[in-house]
Design an enzyme around this catalytic site. Structure first.
Site, PDB file in Angstrom:
ATOM      1  N   CYS A  62      51.591  31.137  -4.564  1.00 16.51           N
ATOM      2  CA  CYS A  62      51.764  30.584  -3.222  1.00 16.51           C
ATOM      3  C   CYS A  62      51.863  29.049  -3.256  1.00 16.51           C
ATOM      4  O   CYS A  62      52.824  28.516  -3.799  1.00 16.51           O
ATOM      5  CB  CYS A  62      50.645  31.062  -2.311  1.00 16.51           C
ATOM      6  SG  CYS A  62      51.041  30.946  -0.559  1.00 16.51           S
ATOM      7  N   GLN A  92      54.422  26.478  -5.501  1.00 17.59           N
ATOM      8  CA  GLN A  92      55.221  25.357  -5.004  1.00 17.59           C
ATOM      9  C   GLN A  92      54.850  24.062  -5.717  1.00 17.59           C
ATOM     10  O   GLN A  92      55.725  23.237  -6.017  1.00 17.59           O
ATOM     11  CB  GLN A  92      55.019  25.236  -3.495  1.00 17.59           C
ATOM     12  CG  GLN A  92      55.527  26.432  -2.721  1.00 17.59           C
ATOM     13  CD  GLN A  92      54.934  26.533  -1.325  1.00 17.59           C
ATOM     14  OE1 GLN A  92      54.054  25.763  -0.938  1.00 17.59           O
ATOM     15  NE2 GLN A  92      55.407  27.504  -0.554  1.00 17.59           N
ATOM     16  N   PHE A 114      56.671  27.137   3.466  1.00 16.48           N
ATOM     17  CA  PHE A 114      57.552  26.274   2.690  1.00 16.48           C
ATOM     18  C   PHE A 114      58.113  27.057   1.502  1.00 16.48           C
ATOM     19  O   PHE A 114      57.556  28.092   1.113  1.00 16.48           O
ATOM     20  CB  PHE A 114      56.800  25.032   2.189  1.00 16.48           C
ATOM     21  CG  PHE A 114      56.378  24.094   3.281  1.00 16.48           C
ATOM     22  CD1 PHE A 114      57.123  22.954   3.562  1.00 16.48           C
ATOM     23  CD2 PHE A 114      55.246  24.345   4.041  1.00 16.48           C
ATOM     24  CE1 PHE A 114      56.732  22.084   4.570  1.00 16.48           C
ATOM     25  CE2 PHE A 114      54.850  23.493   5.053  1.00 16.48           C
ATOM     26  CZ  PHE A 114      55.593  22.356   5.324  1.00 16.48           C
ATOM     27  N   HIS A 121      50.962  36.660  -2.886  1.00 13.44           N
ATOM     28  CA  HIS A 121      49.548  36.852  -3.189  1.00 13.44           C
ATOM     29  C   HIS A 121      49.388  38.155  -3.978  1.00 13.44           C
ATOM     30  O   HIS A 121      49.312  39.234  -3.381  1.00 13.44           O
ATOM     31  CB  HIS A 121      48.728  36.921  -1.897  1.00 13.44           C
ATOM     32  CG  HIS A 121      48.667  35.636  -1.138  1.00 13.44           C
ATOM     33  ND1 HIS A 121      47.644  35.332  -0.257  1.00 13.44           N
ATOM     34  CD2 HIS A 121      49.498  34.557  -1.118  1.00 13.44           C
ATOM     35  CE1 HIS A 121      47.851  34.131   0.279  1.00 13.44           C
ATOM     36  NE2 HIS A 121      48.977  33.648  -0.233  1.00 13.44           N
ATOM     37  N   GLU A 162      46.983  39.567  -5.516  1.00 11.50           N
ATOM     38  CA  GLU A 162      45.702  40.281  -5.523  1.00 11.50           C
ATOM     39  C   GLU A 162      45.631  41.354  -4.446  1.00 11.50           C
ATOM     40  O   GLU A 162      44.700  42.156  -4.411  1.00 11.50           O
ATOM     41  CB  GLU A 162      44.556  39.287  -5.356  1.00 11.50           C
ATOM     42  CG  GLU A 162      44.155  38.955  -3.936  1.00 11.50           C
ATOM     43  CD  GLU A 162      45.241  38.296  -3.101  1.00 11.50           C
ATOM     44  OE1 GLU A 162      45.161  38.367  -1.865  1.00 11.50           O
ATOM     45  OE2 GLU A 162      46.174  37.706  -3.681  1.00 11.50           O
TER      46      GLU A 162
END
Length: 379
Positions: free
Chosen positions: A271, A275, A314, A354, A356
């Site tokens: 995430c 970036q 973003f 994500h 997990e």
């Protein structure tokens, strides 16, 4: 089931559009970027995801709160600023429920708005992009609400990770209590792998999955220096998720750049961490019109697809990445934005989602195994 007593409340968007509705949760006002999440479940995990810090969250699923709240599923002590729902339930119906949803919102000081047409709101956000807004149960005029919105910083240029990050380092040893736990598959040697996790807004379930895959976790603040990270002699380094504009997280970008230049320590980013890797490698980021927030985003390449959980506003510009250094490994198949990358000839990789699955599907759990395998190769 909704309380029969209704107190008037409203949402005011920065473009002047007003949605009248009713108040629930904490009374008062909340201002922030209005975004939406398309997930049909996992509202407790979503509300406590630090990546939503500074935002007011709209749930597209029409009724929220029917499974109540338990003591296990919160991802952090950080909350969204406010929530917007079509309906909310006061009738808890789940064997794990320990608290009423509305009362939990009051305790967490989360302002809520219900009774509006959330479909119409989401259509506005999809057409015009995410924008700042105010939800309020107070007697505020349109002009006073617009003044509050005007004085509130936009998400572009905001380094929010430094607000939600831990101020002190700490160890994490909890595991995932699920039937897909893989800890038993790894040797004692794997259990001694030491991972330094850089906290830009990390979630509990991410740490749990790393431990379940046999890692010992030391969590460090987002402003940690290269010397502080290396002094712990890590076998691997993890860059977490988090809120805000990635280009403003200069301390994280500088750290990632130094670590990439330093050597061969395996690194894994997700995430916001993904970036930050892209920026450290010479790329650039841009704001998406309304972001990716939900549990059903297809990602992949070369006929291999995984359904992913995402929460970001973003993205990395694929044309800005140096092709002799970086390989794009995943695309978001809804809009072809960059969803994964790896550094050529280095054990460094990242994904935009994500993995997990807190909440979400388990398709991406293999990425933790990949990270562990890279560390084992260098032990």
């Amino acid at each position: 089931m909704i309380n029969t007593y209704k107190k008037n409340a409203k949402l005011v968007l920065s473009n002047g559009i007003i949605f009248p509705g009713y108040s629930f949760g904490a009374p008062g006002s909340a201002v922030g970027e209005i975004v939406f999440n398309t997930g049909m479940t996992g509202y407790q995990e979503v509300i406590t995801d630090p990546s939503y810090y500074g935002q007011i969250l709209t749930f597209t699923y029409p009724e929220i709160g029917n499974t109540g709240i338990n003591h296990e599923d919160s991802e952090s002590s950080i909350n969204v600023r406010g929530i917007i729902v079509r309906n909310y339930s006061t009738n808890n119906s789940n064997w794990r429920s320990q608290k009423n949803f509305n009362q939990w919102l009051v305790e967490k000081n989360i302002v809520g708005l219900y009774g509006i047409d959330t479909r119409a709101l989401v259509k506005i956000l999809r057409s015009n992009g995410s924008m700042n807004g105010v939800i309020t149960s107070e007697d505020k005029t349109l002009d006073s609400c617009l003044k509050i919105i005007c004085e509130t910083p936009k998400m572009e240029g905001s380094n929010l990770s430094k607000i939600v990050s831990t101020s002190q380092q700490y160890f994490w040893q909890n595991t995932t209590e699920t039937d897909f736990d893989v800890r038993k598959k790894y040797s004692d040697k794997t259990n001694k792998l030491k991972v330094v996790a850089i906290d830009f807004g990390i979630k509990k379930s991410i740490l749990n999955r790393l431990v379940s895959h046999g890692c010992e976790i030391l969590v460090l603040p987002s402003r940690s220096s290269l010397s502080e990270v290396l002094s712990n002699k890590p076998d691997g380094i993890f860059f977490s998720n988090g809120p805000g504009d990635p280009s403003s997280v200069t301390e994280g970008i500088d750290l990632a750049k130094s670590l990439i230049e330093y050597g061969e320590i395996p690194m894994f980013g997700i995430c916001l961490g993904h970036q930050i890797f892209g920026l450290a490698l010479g790329g650039s980021t841009y704001k998406l019109p309304f972001g990716h927030r939900g549990l059903n985003h297809p990602c992949g390449q070369n006929n291999q697809i995984e359904i992913t959980s995402q929460n970001h506003g973003f993205a990395i510009d694929p044309n800005s990445l140096p092709k002799d250094i970086v390989k794009i490994t995943h695309y978001n198949l809804n809009d072809t934005t960059v969803a994964g990358l790896e550094v050529i000839n280095k054990p460094i990789f990242s994904v935009q989602y994500h993995p997990e699955a807190g909440p979400g599907p388990h398709d991406s759990d293999y990425l933790f195994k990949k990270f562990v395998s890279q560390m084992l190769d260098r032990c």
